[in-house]
Enzyme design. Structure first.
Site, PDB file in Angstrom:
ATOM      1  N   LYS A  11       0.827  -1.212   0.000  1.00 43.68           N
ATOM      2  CA  LYS A  11       0.000   0.000   0.000  1.00 43.68           C
ATOM      3  C   LYS A  11       0.855   1.253   0.000  1.00 43.68           C
ATOM      4  O   LYS A  11       0.472   2.271  -0.570  1.00 43.68           O
ATOM      5  CB  LYS A  11      -0.965  -0.001   1.182  1.00 43.68           C
ATOM      6  N   LYS A  39      -2.970 -10.800  -7.547  1.00 51.47           N
ATOM      7  CA  LYS A  39      -4.305 -11.094  -7.004  1.00 51.47           C
ATOM      8  C   LYS A  39      -5.340 -10.113  -7.544  1.00 51.47           C
ATOM      9  O   LYS A  39      -5.031  -8.957  -7.834  1.00 51.47           O
ATOM     10  CB  LYS A  39      -4.293 -11.094  -5.480  1.00 51.47           C
ATOM     11  N   LYS A  66      -9.681  -4.644  -6.026  1.00 50.35           N
ATOM     12  CA  LYS A  66     -10.436  -3.482  -6.491  1.00 50.35           C
ATOM     13  C   LYS A  66      -9.534  -2.260  -6.657  1.00 50.35           C
ATOM     14  O   LYS A  66      -9.862  -1.352  -7.411  1.00 50.35           O
ATOM     15  CB  LYS A  66     -11.637  -3.196  -5.583  1.00 50.35           C
TER      16      LYS A  66
HETATM   17  P1  AMP Z   1     -10.708  -6.526   1.413  1.00 54.68           P
HETATM   18  O1  AMP Z   1     -11.599  -6.231   0.272  1.00 54.68           O
HETATM   19  O2  AMP Z   1      -9.274  -6.242   1.135  1.00 54.68           O
HETATM   20  O3  AMP Z   1     -11.206  -5.942   2.714  1.00 54.68           O
HETATM   21  O4  AMP Z   1     -10.761  -8.108   1.587  1.00 54.68           O
HETATM   22  C1  AMP Z   1     -11.872  -8.791   2.133  1.00 54.68           C
HETATM   23  C2  AMP Z   1     -11.585 -10.277   2.174  1.00 54.68           C
HETATM   24  O5  AMP Z   1     -11.451 -10.800   0.838  1.00 54.68           O
HETATM   25  C3  AMP Z   1     -10.279 -10.648   2.880  1.00 54.68           C
HETATM   26  O6  AMP Z   1     -10.494 -11.816   3.634  1.00 54.68           O
HETATM   27  C4  AMP Z   1      -9.310 -10.876   1.760  1.00 54.68           C
HETATM   28  O7  AMP Z   1      -8.283 -11.772   2.113  1.00 54.68           O
HETATM   29  C5  AMP Z   1     -10.215 -11.497   0.703  1.00 54.68           C
HETATM   30  N1  AMP Z   1      -9.705 -11.259  -0.659  1.00 54.68           N
HETATM   31  C6  AMP Z   1      -9.503 -10.060  -1.269  1.00 54.68           C
HETATM   32  N2  AMP Z   1      -9.026 -10.214  -2.522  1.00 54.68           N
HETATM   33  C7  AMP Z   1      -8.923 -11.566  -2.724  1.00 54.68           C
HETATM   34  C8  AMP Z   1      -8.498 -12.379  -3.833  1.00 54.68           C
HETATM   35  N3  AMP Z   1      -8.105 -11.842  -4.986  1.00 54.68           N
HETATM   36  N4  AMP Z   1      -8.522 -13.719  -3.681  1.00 54.68           N
HETATM   37  C9  AMP Z   1      -8.946 -14.288  -2.521  1.00 54.68           C
HETATM   38  N5  AMP Z   1      -9.350 -13.574  -1.449  1.00 54.68           N
HETATM   39  C10 AMP Z   1      -9.349 -12.234  -1.534  1.00 54.68           C
END
Ligand code: AMP
Ligand code: TRP
Length: 327
Positions: A115, A196, A199
């Site tokens: 980040k 990965k 967003k």
């Molecule tokens: P966030 O949107 O970063 O708050 O992530 C929310 C949840 O989604 C967390 O548990 C992340 O580890 C999971 N996550 C986000 N992006 C991915 C991805 N590309 N593949 C698998 N899990 C993800």
């Protein structure tokens, strides 16, 4: 007998995408419905302050994330679903944990390093201590099971560390926490399939659960399939994985056999996958649209979640304040 406590959180930084879904949210629903855990799910709005959103965007996105979790199957009758900032004890406990956490541990965190590169003009102290607030989220409820995607594993290891540091210094109080991964802990980006799906990379990289069928088809048309070496194409592998999750067994068998033979037509794969994803989330889109029109229900759910979470949080903080000697 009381059930093990499960906690997870998600930032209100955009609509849910299939990476969030396959890495975390789908599993949240399964674990919730298993009836084996006492589940807490939080929309972690204070975490999102470390990023670049405006106040307007944030306000709108917090409610939208709650709505999307409901549409995806989180059931407020079975789980405690709440917004982090509605329970102020999260930041209070984070301060106490900040004072137990060595700087060096936070400097190692990959998400912080990533980040800091992504938002080089806004490397704030919150971004650095972000994982400590995450530790507080989990331990405020004595969470022992945390279902997340692979990118969060390092943060959950810190939960265990901080619990140990606290227990050693002030007395045994916090439990040992373990991470729960799915069989797809890391969904890849459509346009950069070695990274990965996220967003923060932009719309073309992700498929959102709310995307309309045409939008899914358009994004998949542009998905990278070209091979980047001898190992086969990571883009194609990612698309096949998605077909396995969202499509029929027959389609998956057919396309993966064609891939091995070298007779696969990527255009056909993309079309079948687009239809499969659109169908899979049809019910989600319907529920989401209905909830977007129903402010009263959503507000009531957030209020009752905050009350349930708040009752637990107050008890923990009463005890913690005494243990550290400020009461
Ligand atoms: P966030 O949107 O970063 O708050 O992530 C929310 C949840 O989604 C967390 O548990 C992340 O580890 C999971 N996550 C986000 N992006 C991915 C991805 N590309 N593949 C698998 N899990 C993800
Ligand atoms: N940091 C997590 C993410 O970016 C979200 C999160 C905040 C979280 N607090 C949590 C996840 C507690 C699990 C437990 O995805």
């Amino acid at each position: 007998m009381s059930k093990p406590i499960l906690f997870s959180g998600i930032q209100p930084t955009g609509n849910l995408h299939i990476g969030n879904y396959l890495g975390a949210v789908k599993n949240w629903v399964t674990l919730q419905n298993s009836g084996e855990y006492d589940c807490f799910f939080s929309v972690v709005d204070y975490h999102s302050l470390t990023g670049n959103m405006t106040a307007e965007e944030r306000r709108e996105q917090i409610t939208r994330t709650v709505i999307e979790l409901l549409a995806a199957g989180i059931d407020p009758e079975k789980s405690t679903l709440f917004v982090q900032s509605h329970v102020p004890e999260h930041t209070e406990l984070a301060w106490i944990f900040n004072s137990l956490t060595p700087m060096a541990e936070l400097e190692r965190m990959t998400q912080y390093k990533d980040k800091s590169t992504q938002q080089a003009k806004n490397i704030n102290a919150g971004l650095f201590t972000y994982p400590v607030l995450q530790v507080a989220d989990v331990l405020l409820y004595h969470g022992t099971h945390v279902p997340v995607g692979e990118d969060q594993v390092q943060h959950i290891e810190l939960v265990r560390d901080v619990a140990r540091w606290f227990n050693n210094r002030y007395g045994n109080y916090f439990p040992e926490t373990e991470v729960l991964l799915t069989h797809i802990p890391r969904v890849k980006s459509l346009l950069e399939p070695t990274k990965k799906m996220s967003k923060s990379k932009g719309q073309g990289h992700v498929i959102e659960l709310a995307d309309e069928p045409e939008s899914i088809a358009n994004k998949l048309k542009k998905a990278v399939t070209a091979s980047e070496g001898e190992e086969g194409s990571p883009g194609v592998a990612n698309l096949l994985l998605l077909l396995k999750e969202f499509g029929s067994a027959g389609d998956y068998t057919k396309f993966s056999a064609a891939e091995k033979e070298g007779s696969i037509r990527y255009g056909d794969l993309k079309q079948v996958l687009a239809e499969s994803i659109a169908t899979y989330f049809a019910d989600f889109r319907k529920k989401r649209a209905a909830l977007l029109q129903d402010n009263t229900t959503v507000t009531a759910i957030m209020e009752s979640g905050a009350k349930k979470a708040g009752d637990v949080a107050k008890e923990t903080m009463d005890r913690v304040r005494k243990m550290v000697g400020v009461r």
